[in-house]
Design a protein around this motif. Structure first.
Motif, PDB file in Angstrom:
ATOM      1  N   UNK A 154       0.799  -1.276   0.043  1.00 55.27           N
ATOM      2  CA  UNK A 154      -0.096  -0.174   0.036  1.00 55.27           C
ATOM      3  C   UNK A 154       0.814   1.013   0.111  1.00 55.27           C
ATOM      4  N   UNK A 155       0.259   2.295  -0.610  1.00 56.61           N
ATOM      5  CA  UNK A 155       1.170   3.455  -0.411  1.00 56.61           C
ATOM      6  C   UNK A 155       1.156   4.072   1.169  1.00 56.61           C
ATOM      7  N   UNK A 156       2.190   4.868   1.217  1.00 57.90           N
ATOM      8  CA  UNK A 156       2.520   5.781   2.607  1.00 57.90           C
ATOM      9  C   UNK A 156       2.631   7.044   2.458  1.00 57.90           C
ATOM     10  N   UNK A 157       2.287   7.866   3.594  1.00 57.13           N
ATOM     11  CA  UNK A 157       2.870   9.389   3.459  1.00 57.13           C
ATOM     12  C   UNK A 157       3.816   9.360   4.766  1.00 57.13           C
ATOM     13  N   UNK A 158       4.807  10.231   4.621  1.00 61.99           N
ATOM     14  CA  UNK A 158       5.755  10.567   5.560  1.00 61.99           C
ATOM     15  C   UNK A 158       5.712  11.870   5.960  1.00 61.99           C
ATOM     16  N   UNK A 159       6.028  12.292   7.193  1.00 59.43           N
ATOM     17  CA  UNK A 159       6.327  13.630   7.544  1.00 59.43           C
ATOM     18  C   UNK A 159       7.468  13.758   8.822  1.00 59.43           C
ATOM     19  N   UNK A 160       7.955  15.041   8.798  1.00 62.69           N
ATOM     20  CA  UNK A 160       8.976  15.110   9.979  1.00 62.69           C
ATOM     21  C   UNK A 160       8.540  16.534  10.640  1.00 62.69           C
ATOM     22  N   UNK A 161       8.800  16.378  11.925  1.00 62.83           N
ATOM     23  CA  UNK A 161       8.347  17.583  12.725  1.00 62.83           C
ATOM     24  C   UNK A 161       9.588  17.756  13.904  1.00 62.83           C
ATOM     25  N   UNK A 162       9.960  18.760  14.373  1.00 59.39           N
ATOM     26  CA  UNK A 162      10.958  18.971  15.108  1.00 59.39           C
ATOM     27  C   UNK A 162      10.747  18.302  16.598  1.00 59.39           C
ATOM     28  N   UNK A 163      11.778  17.713  17.231  1.00 55.78           N
ATOM     29  CA  UNK A 163      11.465  17.062  18.423  1.00 55.78           C
ATOM     30  C   UNK A 163      11.100  18.067  19.540  1.00 55.78           C
ATOM     31  N   UNK A 164      11.142  19.377  19.216  1.00 56.86           N
ATOM     32  CA  UNK A 164      10.556  20.242  20.320  1.00 56.86           C
ATOM     33  C   UNK A 164       8.879  20.401  20.391  1.00 56.86           C
ATOM     34  N   UNK A 165       8.323  19.945  19.381  1.00 57.36           N
ATOM     35  CA  UNK A 165       6.992  20.235  19.126  1.00 57.36           C
ATOM     36  C   UNK A 165       6.107  18.984  19.813  1.00 57.36           C
ATOM     37  N   UNK A 166       6.321  18.604  20.811  1.00 58.62           N
ATOM     38  CA  UNK A 166       5.681  17.625  21.610  1.00 58.62           C
ATOM     39  C   UNK A 166       4.169  17.406  21.425  1.00 58.62           C
ATOM     40  N   UNK A 167       3.632  18.828  21.925  1.00 60.84           N
ATOM     41  CA  UNK A 167       2.141  18.804  21.454  1.00 60.84           C
ATOM     42  C   UNK A 167       1.692  18.157  20.150  1.00 60.84           C
TER      43      UNK A 167
END
Length: 200
Positions: A154-167
């Motif tokens: 199946x297809x997937x999507x990916x993203x990244x966020x900064x480690x500081x944005x815990x919320x």
């Protein structure tokens, strides 16, 4: 050799105060206990040790991130206040530190097919993951200048966020995003399946 200060005085103070607060907040009531408990000073030493180890890890990953963003060893050395050679000797060997998920089932011999996407930079890794995701590959590991992906049906999507944005990280996990590893400073990577029809 003098480093190139890229942070202002207030930013430097904010970082130092944040680290001190994290160390003193490692144990409930630690700061108050220091007034009367000699044993608490040993806990403070242990908490400071953990803080120093974590700061060292963050520095290694930040240097690898700067290299992935295209900065030379000479530039990195200037920021650190050391020569190019000293920066390279201290940090180049750390590039093998990688985050890899446990193998999953499927495919020949019970393991799904995996491949390495490389060389990647901080500026093209998400486009490479988007393309791989459309083709049914999902992120299972990463390190300096590479991502490891695994085949699926199946297809997937990916993203990244900064480690500081815990919320934001907590919110994403309630929306079905799956964290991959513990993060590669300053990023935390996520993936989620799009489903057979790719509805999302």
């Amino acid at each position: 050799m003098t480093g190139e200060p890229l942070l202002g005085a207030q930013e430097t103070v904010r970082i130092r105060e944040g680290i001190a607060a994290a160390v003193l907040g490692a144990r409930e009531g630690m700061a108050a206990s220091l007034e009367h408990d000699a044993q608490e000073y040993l806990r403070l030493v242990d908490a400071s040790r953990v803080g120093a180890e974590e700061a060292g890890r963050l520095l290694r990953e930040a240097v690898q991130g700067a290299r992935a963003a295209g900065h030379s060893w000479d530039t990195v050395g200037r920021v650190l206040g050391v020569s190019r050679q000293a920066a390279q000797q201290r940090f180049a060997g750390k590039a093998t530190d990688a985050v890899t998920a446990a193998p999953s089932g499927g495919g020949p011999g019970g393991a799904a097919e995996r491949r390495i996407l490389s060389p990647l930079s901080a500026f093209n890794e998400m486009a490479a993951l988007a393309e791989a995701g459309r083709e049914g590959w999902h992120l299972v590991g990463y390190g300096a200048l590479f991502h490891e992906v695994e085949a699926s049906d199946q297809p997937w999507e990916h993203c990244r966020v900064t480690l500081a944005s815990s919320g934001r990280q907590r919110r994403m996990e309630t929306e079905g995003w799956i964290p991959v590893g513990a993060g590669w400073f300053p990023w935390r990577y996520y993936k989620r399946p799009l489903g057979a029809a790719g509805e999302r």
